[in-house]
Scaffold this active site. Sequence first.
Site, short mmCIF file in Angstrom:
data_model
loop_
_atom_site.label_atom_id
_atom_site.label_comp_id
_atom_site.label_asym_id
_atom_site.label_seq_id
_atom_site.Cartn_x
_atom_site.Cartn_y
_atom_site.Cartn_z
N THR A 129 43.84 39.33 41.99
CA THR A 129 44.56 39.06 40.75
C THR A 129 46.08 39.10 40.90
O THR A 129 46.60 39.87 41.72
CB THR A 129 44.15 40.10 39.68
OG1 THR A 129 45.10 40.07 38.60
CG2 THR A 129 44.14 41.52 40.24
N GLU A 131 47.87 40.58 38.96
CA GLU A 131 48.29 41.95 38.60
C GLU A 131 48.70 42.75 39.84
O GLU A 131 49.38 43.76 39.72
CB GLU A 131 47.17 42.68 37.86
CG GLU A 131 47.04 42.31 36.41
CD GLU A 131 48.25 42.72 35.57
OE1 GLU A 131 48.50 43.92 35.46
OE2 GLU A 131 48.94 41.84 35.05
N TYR A 153 44.40 49.44 37.11
CA TYR A 153 43.65 48.21 37.40
C TYR A 153 44.25 47.50 38.62
O TYR A 153 43.53 47.14 39.57
CB TYR A 153 43.67 47.28 36.18
CG TYR A 153 43.14 45.89 36.47
CD1 TYR A 153 41.78 45.63 36.48
CD2 TYR A 153 44.02 44.84 36.75
CE1 TYR A 153 41.30 44.36 36.76
CE2 TYR A 153 43.54 43.57 37.02
CZ TYR A 153 42.19 43.33 37.03
OH TYR A 153 41.72 42.08 37.31
N LYS A 157 42.50 46.84 42.32
CA LYS A 157 42.29 45.49 42.84
C LYS A 157 42.96 45.30 44.20
O LYS A 157 42.50 44.50 45.02
CB LYS A 157 42.81 44.46 41.83
CG LYS A 157 41.87 44.24 40.66
CD LYS A 157 40.64 43.44 41.13
CE LYS A 157 39.70 43.11 40.00
NZ LYS A 157 38.62 42.22 40.41
#
Length: 325
Positions: A129, A131, A153, A157
Amino acid sequence: MSNSVRRALITGITGQDGAYLSRLLLEKGYEVFGLLARRGTDTTWRLRELGVAAEIRLIDGDLLDLSSLIRALEISRASEVYNLGAQSFVGTSWQQPLLTAQVNGQGAINVLEAVRLVNRDARFYQASTSEMFGLAQSPEQNEGTPFHPRSPYGVSKLMAHWATVNYRESHGLHASSGILFNHESPLRGLEFVTRKITHAACAIKNGRQAKLYLGNLDAKRDWGFAGDYVEAMWAMLQQPKPDDYVVATGVATSVREFCRLAFERVGLDYAQYVEIDPGLFRPAEVEFLLGDSTKARSRLSWKPKTSLPELIAMMVDADVRRQTK
Ligand code: NDP
Ligand code: GDR
Protein backbone atom coordinates in the site's frame (compact mmCIF):
# COMPACT_ATOMS: atom_id res chain seq x y z
CA MET A 1 -10.91 -30.89 -11.84
CA SER A 2 -8.82 -30.62 -15.01
CA ASN A 3 -5.10 -29.89 -14.68
CA SER A 4 -5.23 -27.41 -17.55
CA VAL A 5 -7.57 -25.10 -15.64
CA ARG A 6 -5.70 -22.39 -13.77
CA ARG A 7 -6.58 -22.17 -10.08
CA ALA A 8 -6.25 -19.15 -7.83
CA LEU A 9 -6.64 -18.76 -4.08
CA ILE A 10 -7.66 -15.33 -2.76
CA THR A 11 -7.46 -14.30 0.89
CA GLY A 12 -9.75 -11.36 1.64
CA ILE A 13 -12.18 -12.58 -1.02
CA THR A 14 -15.15 -10.96 0.76
CA GLY A 15 -13.51 -7.52 0.59
CA GLN A 16 -13.76 -4.92 -2.16
CA ASP A 17 -10.73 -6.08 -4.11
CA GLY A 18 -11.48 -9.76 -3.52
CA ALA A 19 -14.80 -9.35 -5.32
CA TYR A 20 -13.36 -7.53 -8.35
CA LEU A 21 -10.38 -9.88 -8.59
CA SER A 22 -12.68 -12.92 -8.42
CA ARG A 23 -14.73 -11.57 -11.30
CA LEU A 24 -11.62 -10.85 -13.37
CA LEU A 25 -10.14 -14.31 -12.79
CA LEU A 26 -13.44 -16.07 -13.53
CA GLU A 27 -13.67 -14.10 -16.79
CA LYS A 28 -10.18 -15.36 -17.62
CA GLY A 29 -11.29 -18.96 -17.05
CA TYR A 30 -9.72 -19.57 -13.63
CA GLU A 31 -11.20 -21.72 -10.91
CA VAL A 32 -11.40 -19.32 -8.00
CA PHE A 33 -11.05 -20.36 -4.37
CA GLY A 34 -11.43 -17.97 -1.48
CA LEU A 35 -10.44 -18.09 2.15
CA LEU A 36 -13.53 -17.35 4.24
CA ALA A 37 -12.97 -16.12 7.81
CA ARG A 38 -15.92 -17.16 9.98
CA ARG A 39 -17.98 -14.19 11.17
CA GLY A 40 -21.29 -13.87 13.01
CA THR A 41 -23.02 -12.57 9.89
CA ASP A 42 -22.88 -13.26 6.17
CA THR A 43 -19.95 -11.40 4.61
CA THR A 44 -20.46 -12.38 0.97
CA TRP A 45 -22.67 -9.49 -0.19
CA ARG A 46 -20.02 -8.07 -2.53
CA LEU A 47 -19.61 -11.42 -4.30
CA ARG A 48 -23.37 -11.60 -4.73
CA GLU A 49 -23.57 -8.00 -5.94
CA LEU A 50 -21.04 -8.76 -8.70
CA GLY A 51 -22.90 -11.99 -9.50
CA VAL A 52 -19.91 -14.27 -8.86
CA ALA A 53 -20.78 -15.90 -5.50
CA ALA A 54 -22.09 -19.14 -6.99
CA GLU A 55 -18.92 -19.72 -9.04
CA ILE A 56 -16.45 -19.39 -6.17
CA ARG A 57 -15.37 -22.16 -3.82
CA LEU A 58 -15.01 -20.83 -0.31
CA ILE A 59 -12.66 -22.56 2.14
CA ASP A 60 -12.92 -21.82 5.85
CA GLY A 61 -9.76 -20.32 7.24
CA ASP A 62 -8.07 -17.40 8.89
CA LEU A 63 -4.81 -15.57 8.23
CA LEU A 64 -3.85 -16.15 11.85
CA ASP A 65 -4.18 -19.94 11.53
CA LEU A 66 -1.28 -21.37 9.50
CA SER A 67 -2.84 -24.84 9.43
CA SER A 68 -5.96 -23.44 7.73
CA LEU A 69 -3.80 -21.76 5.08
CA ILE A 70 -1.89 -24.97 4.40
CA ARG A 71 -5.21 -26.74 4.07
CA ALA A 72 -6.54 -24.06 1.70
CA LEU A 73 -3.47 -24.42 -0.52
CA GLU A 74 -3.80 -28.20 -0.54
CA ILE A 75 -7.53 -28.16 -1.34
CA SER A 76 -7.32 -25.48 -4.00
CA ARG A 77 -4.06 -26.66 -5.62
CA ALA A 78 -3.71 -23.00 -6.53
CA SER A 79 -0.91 -21.87 -8.81
CA GLU A 80 -1.61 -18.21 -7.97
CA VAL A 81 -2.17 -16.94 -4.43
CA TYR A 82 -3.41 -13.40 -3.85
CA ASN A 83 -3.03 -12.22 -0.25
CA LEU A 84 -5.65 -9.46 0.00
CA GLY A 85 -6.87 -10.24 3.53
CA ALA A 86 -6.20 -7.53 6.09
CA GLN A 87 -7.44 -5.29 8.85
CA SER A 88 -7.45 -2.59 6.20
CA PHE A 89 -8.94 0.44 7.95
CA VAL A 90 -6.15 2.85 8.93
CA GLY A 91 -8.28 4.59 11.59
CA THR A 92 -8.94 1.38 13.51
CA SER A 93 -5.27 0.45 13.51
CA TRP A 94 -4.58 2.89 16.38
CA GLN A 95 -7.29 1.19 18.46
CA GLN A 96 -6.17 -2.34 17.52
CA PRO A 97 -2.44 -2.12 16.77
CA LEU A 98 -1.67 -5.68 17.82
CA LEU A 99 -4.49 -7.29 15.86
CA THR A 100 -3.51 -5.17 12.86
CA ALA A 101 0.12 -6.30 13.16
CA GLN A 102 -0.90 -9.93 13.51
CA VAL A 103 -3.41 -10.07 10.64
CA ASN A 104 -1.50 -7.84 8.21
CA GLY A 105 2.10 -8.65 9.14
CA GLN A 106 2.19 -12.14 10.62
CA GLY A 107 -0.80 -13.14 8.46
CA ALA A 108 1.18 -12.39 5.28
CA ILE A 109 4.12 -14.42 6.58
CA ASN A 110 1.73 -17.28 7.35
CA VAL A 111 0.57 -17.26 3.71
CA LEU A 112 4.17 -17.14 2.47
CA GLU A 113 5.05 -20.06 4.75
CA ALA A 114 2.07 -22.05 3.49
CA VAL A 115 3.18 -21.43 -0.10
CA ARG A 116 6.75 -22.45 0.76
CA LEU A 117 5.57 -25.63 2.49
CA VAL A 118 2.84 -26.74 0.06
CA ASN A 119 3.82 -25.51 -3.40
CA ARG A 120 6.93 -23.40 -3.91
CA ASP A 121 6.01 -22.95 -7.57
CA ALA A 122 2.79 -21.09 -6.75
CA ARG A 123 2.99 -17.39 -7.54
CA PHE A 124 2.25 -15.01 -4.67
CA TYR A 125 0.80 -11.50 -4.65
CA GLN A 126 1.02 -9.25 -1.59
CA ALA A 127 -1.42 -6.32 -1.23
CA SER A 128 1.03 -3.60 -0.28
CA THR A 129 0.00 0.00 0.00
CA SER A 130 0.89 3.65 -0.53
CA GLU A 131 0.41 4.01 3.25
CA MET A 132 3.95 2.63 3.52
CA PHE A 133 5.17 5.97 2.07
CA GLY A 134 3.21 7.82 4.77
CA LEU A 135 5.18 10.97 5.45
CA ALA A 136 6.20 10.97 1.83
CA GLN A 137 9.85 11.69 1.13
CA SER A 138 9.26 12.96 -2.42
CA PRO A 139 6.39 14.78 -4.18
CA GLU A 140 5.66 11.69 -6.31
CA GLN A 141 6.19 8.21 -4.92
CA ASN A 142 7.55 5.27 -6.89
CA GLU A 143 9.27 1.94 -6.13
CA GLY A 144 12.47 3.77 -5.12
CA THR A 145 10.88 6.21 -2.65
CA PRO A 146 11.88 5.58 0.99
CA PHE A 147 9.12 4.38 3.32
CA HIS A 148 7.91 6.27 6.38
CA PRO A 149 4.64 4.73 7.62
CA ARG A 150 2.45 6.91 9.86
CA SER A 151 0.03 4.39 11.37
CA PRO A 152 0.10 0.92 12.92
CA TYR A 153 -1.56 -0.16 9.66
CA GLY A 154 1.32 1.25 7.59
CA VAL A 155 3.87 -0.37 9.87
CA SER A 156 2.16 -3.77 9.63
CA LYS A 157 2.02 -3.56 5.84
CA LEU A 158 5.69 -2.72 5.68
CA MET A 159 6.44 -5.96 7.52
CA ALA A 160 4.42 -7.90 4.97
CA HIS A 161 6.07 -6.04 2.10
CA TRP A 162 9.60 -6.83 3.27
CA ALA A 163 8.63 -10.42 4.05
CA THR A 164 7.50 -10.73 0.40
CA VAL A 165 10.83 -9.35 -0.82
CA ASN A 166 12.66 -11.63 1.61
CA TYR A 167 10.85 -14.84 0.54
CA ARG A 168 11.71 -13.92 -3.03
CA GLU A 169 15.37 -13.38 -2.18
CA SER A 170 15.90 -16.18 0.32
CA HIS A 171 13.53 -18.94 -0.86
CA GLY A 172 13.28 -18.05 -4.55
CA LEU A 173 9.50 -17.74 -4.45
CA HIS A 174 7.71 -15.94 -7.27
CA ALA A 175 6.47 -13.34 -4.78
CA SER A 176 5.42 -9.88 -5.95
CA SER A 177 4.28 -6.84 -4.05
CA GLY A 178 1.79 -4.40 -5.54
CA ILE A 179 2.14 -0.99 -3.89
CA LEU A 180 -1.36 0.19 -4.67
CA PHE A 181 -2.60 3.69 -4.05
CA ASN A 182 -6.18 4.22 -2.84
CA HIS A 183 -8.77 2.54 -5.01
CA GLU A 184 -12.48 2.78 -4.55
CA SER A 185 -15.74 1.51 -6.00
CA PRO A 186 -19.43 1.11 -5.20
CA LEU A 187 -18.30 -1.92 -3.14
CA ARG A 188 -16.05 0.16 -0.85
CA GLY A 189 -16.74 -0.23 2.88
CA LEU A 190 -18.70 2.62 4.47
CA GLU A 191 -15.86 3.45 6.88
CA PHE A 192 -13.60 4.74 4.12
CA VAL A 193 -13.95 8.42 3.32
CA THR A 194 -15.01 8.13 -0.34
CA ARG A 195 -17.94 5.79 0.28
CA LYS A 196 -18.83 7.61 3.49
CA ILE A 197 -19.19 10.74 1.34
CA THR A 198 -21.12 9.21 -1.58
CA HIS A 199 -23.46 7.37 0.79
CA ALA A 200 -24.10 10.54 2.84
CA ALA A 201 -24.64 12.75 -0.22
CA CYS A 202 -27.46 10.43 -1.31
CA ALA A 203 -28.91 10.11 2.21
CA ILE A 204 -28.91 13.91 2.60
CA LYS A 205 -30.55 14.31 -0.81
CA ASN A 206 -33.24 11.82 0.27
CA GLY A 207 -33.81 13.63 3.55
CA ARG A 208 -32.57 10.66 5.62
CA GLN A 209 -29.48 12.42 6.96
CA ALA A 210 -28.92 16.07 7.92
CA LYS A 211 -25.14 16.50 8.08
CA LEU A 212 -21.93 14.69 7.16
CA TYR A 213 -19.18 14.77 9.79
CA LEU A 214 -15.63 14.39 8.50
CA GLY A 215 -12.07 14.89 9.74
CA ASN A 216 -9.24 16.35 7.65
CA LEU A 217 -10.70 17.75 4.41
CA ASP A 218 -7.30 18.88 3.16
CA ALA A 219 -5.74 15.40 2.93
CA LYS A 220 -4.98 14.50 -0.69
CA ARG A 221 -5.09 11.03 -2.16
CA ASP A 222 -4.42 9.46 -5.55
CA TRP A 223 -7.78 7.73 -6.05
CA GLY A 224 -8.45 5.12 -8.73
CA PHE A 225 -11.11 2.49 -9.49
CA ALA A 226 -10.69 -0.94 -7.85
CA GLY A 227 -11.88 -2.71 -11.01
CA ASP A 228 -8.89 -1.27 -12.89
CA TYR A 229 -6.40 -2.05 -10.11
CA VAL A 230 -7.09 -5.79 -9.87
CA GLU A 231 -5.93 -6.06 -13.50
CA ALA A 232 -2.48 -4.89 -12.35
CA MET A 233 -2.45 -7.55 -9.58
CA TRP A 234 -3.08 -10.29 -12.12
CA ALA A 235 -0.54 -8.86 -14.60
CA MET A 236 2.20 -8.93 -11.91
CA LEU A 237 1.80 -12.68 -11.47
CA GLN A 238 2.02 -13.27 -15.24
CA GLN A 239 5.53 -11.77 -15.41
CA PRO A 240 8.46 -14.18 -15.80
CA LYS A 241 10.12 -12.61 -12.74
CA PRO A 242 8.57 -11.41 -9.48
CA ASP A 243 8.95 -7.72 -8.63
CA ASP A 244 7.41 -4.72 -6.86
CA TYR A 245 5.17 -2.25 -8.66
CA VAL A 246 3.48 1.03 -7.78
CA VAL A 247 -0.08 1.22 -9.12
CA ALA A 248 -1.66 4.69 -9.19
CA THR A 249 -3.42 7.21 -11.42
CA GLY A 250 -0.92 10.07 -11.03
CA VAL A 251 -3.65 12.53 -10.00
CA ALA A 252 -4.00 13.77 -6.39
CA THR A 253 -7.30 15.20 -5.16
CA SER A 254 -8.33 16.54 -1.76
CA VAL A 255 -11.09 15.06 0.38
CA ARG A 256 -12.78 18.49 0.07
CA GLU A 257 -12.80 18.29 -3.74
CA PHE A 258 -14.12 14.72 -3.58
CA CYS A 259 -16.99 16.05 -1.43
CA ARG A 260 -17.69 18.85 -3.88
CA LEU A 261 -17.90 16.48 -6.85
CA ALA A 262 -20.00 13.85 -5.03
CA PHE A 263 -22.55 16.34 -3.70
CA GLU A 264 -22.66 18.07 -7.08
CA ARG A 265 -23.68 14.74 -8.63
CA VAL A 266 -26.89 14.81 -6.55
CA GLY A 267 -27.39 18.54 -7.09
CA LEU A 268 -26.23 19.74 -3.65
CA ASP A 269 -23.54 22.14 -2.38
CA TYR A 270 -21.29 20.15 0.00
CA ALA A 271 -20.40 23.28 2.00
CA GLN A 272 -23.92 23.43 3.41
CA TYR A 273 -23.82 19.90 4.81
CA VAL A 274 -20.24 18.93 5.67
CA GLU A 275 -19.13 19.63 9.25
CA ILE A 276 -15.76 19.00 10.85
CA ASP A 277 -15.53 16.56 13.76
CA PRO A 278 -12.10 16.97 15.39
CA GLY A 279 -12.47 13.42 16.76
CA LEU A 280 -12.07 12.13 13.22
CA PHE A 281 -8.57 13.55 12.79
CA ARG A 282 -5.83 10.92 12.99
CA PRO A 283 -3.03 10.91 15.57
CA ALA A 284 -0.52 11.07 12.70
CA GLU A 285 -1.95 11.98 9.29
CA VAL A 286 -0.79 11.11 5.81
CA GLU A 287 -1.40 14.51 4.21
CA PHE A 288 -0.47 13.84 0.61
CA LEU A 289 0.02 10.85 -1.66
CA LEU A 290 0.64 10.89 -5.41
CA GLY A 291 1.84 7.81 -7.24
CA ASP A 292 4.26 7.48 -10.13
CA SER A 293 3.31 4.19 -11.81
CA THR A 294 5.70 4.48 -14.76
CA LYS A 295 7.12 0.99 -14.11
CA ALA A 296 3.70 -0.73 -14.06
CA ARG A 297 2.66 1.19 -17.17
CA SER A 298 5.73 0.16 -19.15
CA ARG A 299 6.34 -3.40 -17.87
CA LEU A 300 2.77 -4.55 -17.24
CA SER A 301 1.18 -2.44 -20.00
CA TRP A 302 -1.24 -1.34 -17.28
CA LYS A 303 -2.99 1.98 -17.09
CA PRO A 304 -6.09 3.21 -15.27
CA LYS A 305 -9.20 3.38 -17.44
CA THR A 306 -11.49 5.28 -15.06
CA SER A 307 -11.14 8.98 -14.21
CA LEU A 308 -12.03 10.33 -10.78
CA PRO A 309 -15.22 12.08 -11.99
CA GLU A 310 -16.29 8.78 -13.61
CA LEU A 311 -15.52 6.88 -10.40
CA ILE A 312 -17.48 9.35 -8.28
CA ALA A 313 -20.45 9.17 -10.67
CA MET A 314 -20.35 5.35 -10.48
CA MET A 315 -20.27 5.38 -6.68
CA VAL A 316 -22.95 8.05 -6.21
CA ASP A 317 -25.27 6.45 -8.75
CA ALA A 318 -24.92 3.05 -7.05
CA ASP A 319 -25.77 4.60 -3.68
CA VAL A 320 -28.76 6.40 -5.21
CA ARG A 321 -30.00 3.06 -6.60
CA ARG A 322 -29.48 1.26 -3.28
CA GLN A 323 -31.22 3.96 -1.27
CA THR A 324 -34.22 4.27 -3.56
CA LYS A 325 -34.87 0.50 -3.64
P1 NDP B 1 -11.36 -4.80 2.62
O1 NDP B 1 -11.25 -4.23 3.99
O2 NDP B 1 -12.56 -4.50 1.79
O3 NDP B 1 -11.24 -6.40 2.72
C1 NDP B 1 -10.41 -7.02 3.66
C2 NDP B 1 -10.63 -8.52 3.59
O4 NDP B 1 -9.76 -9.15 4.55
C3 NDP B 1 -12.05 -8.99 3.95
O5 NDP B 1 -12.40 -10.04 3.08
C4 NDP B 1 -11.88 -9.51 5.36
O6 NDP B 1 -12.83 -10.50 5.71
C5 NDP B 1 -10.51 -10.13 5.25
N1 NDP B 1 -9.90 -10.42 6.55
C6 NDP B 1 -9.75 -9.60 7.61
N2 NDP B 1 -9.16 -10.25 8.64
C7 NDP B 1 -8.94 -11.52 8.23
C8 NDP B 1 -8.39 -12.68 8.84
N3 NDP B 1 -7.90 -12.64 10.08
N4 NDP B 1 -8.32 -13.82 8.12
C9 NDP B 1 -8.79 -13.87 6.86
N5 NDP B 1 -9.34 -12.81 6.22
C10 NDP B 1 -9.42 -11.66 6.90
O7 NDP B 1 -10.02 -4.37 1.84
P2 NDP B 1 -9.82 -4.03 0.29
O8 NDP B 1 -10.48 -5.03 -0.55
O9 NDP B 1 -10.06 -2.58 0.06
O10 NDP B 1 -8.22 -4.18 0.17
C11 NDP B 1 -7.64 -5.45 -0.15
C12 NDP B 1 -6.20 -5.45 0.34
O11 NDP B 1 -5.47 -4.42 -0.30
C13 NDP B 1 -6.04 -5.21 1.85
O12 NDP B 1 -4.93 -5.98 2.27
C14 NDP B 1 -5.69 -3.73 1.94
O13 NDP B 1 -4.95 -3.46 3.11
C15 NDP B 1 -4.88 -3.55 0.68
N6 NDP B 1 -4.90 -2.24 0.06
C16 NDP B 1 -6.11 -1.65 -0.23
C17 NDP B 1 -6.14 -0.45 -0.88
C18 NDP B 1 -7.42 0.23 -1.21
O14 NDP B 1 -7.39 1.43 -1.50
N7 NDP B 1 -8.56 -0.47 -1.19
C19 NDP B 1 -4.88 0.23 -1.30
C20 NDP B 1 -3.69 -0.52 -0.99
C21 NDP B 1 -3.71 -1.71 -0.33
P3 NDP B 1 -14.25 -10.11 6.40
O15 NDP B 1 -15.10 -9.60 5.29
O16 NDP B 1 -14.71 -11.39 6.97
O17 NDP B 1 -13.91 -9.07 7.44
P1 GDR C 1 -6.77 5.70 3.78
O1 GDR C 1 -8.33 5.82 3.43
O2 GDR C 1 -6.49 6.00 5.20
O3 GDR C 1 -6.04 6.49 2.75
O4 GDR C 1 -6.53 4.13 3.59
P2 GDR C 1 -9.53 6.58 4.14
O5 GDR C 1 -10.59 6.68 3.11
O6 GDR C 1 -9.87 5.98 5.46
O7 GDR C 1 -8.92 8.05 4.44
C1 GDR C 1 -8.47 8.90 3.38
C2 GDR C 1 -8.21 10.28 3.93
O8 GDR C 1 -9.45 10.90 4.28
C3 GDR C 1 -9.30 11.55 5.54
N1 GDR C 1 -10.59 11.69 6.21
C4 GDR C 1 -11.37 10.69 6.62
N2 GDR C 1 -11.23 9.34 6.52
C5 GDR C 1 -12.22 8.56 6.99
N3 GDR C 1 -12.11 7.23 6.86
N4 GDR C 1 -13.34 9.07 7.60
C6 GDR C 1 -13.51 10.42 7.74
O9 GDR C 1 -14.51 10.87 8.29
C7 GDR C 1 -12.50 11.27 7.22
N5 GDR C 1 -12.34 12.61 7.15
C8 GDR C 1 -11.20 12.86 6.54
C9 GDR C 1 -8.32 10.64 6.29
O10 GDR C 1 -7.76 11.35 7.42
C10 GDR C 1 -7.33 10.32 5.19
O11 GDR C 1 -6.38 11.34 5.08
C11 GDR C 1 -7.07 3.42 2.48
C12 GDR C 1 -7.32 1.97 2.93
O12 GDR C 1 -8.01 1.29 1.90
C13 GDR C 1 -6.02 1.26 3.19
O13 GDR C 1 -6.26 -0.12 3.44
C14 GDR C 1 -5.12 1.40 1.95
O14 GDR C 1 -3.89 0.78 2.18
C15 GDR C 1 -4.92 2.87 1.64
O15 GDR C 1 -6.20 3.46 1.39
C16 GDR C 1 -4.07 3.09 0.39
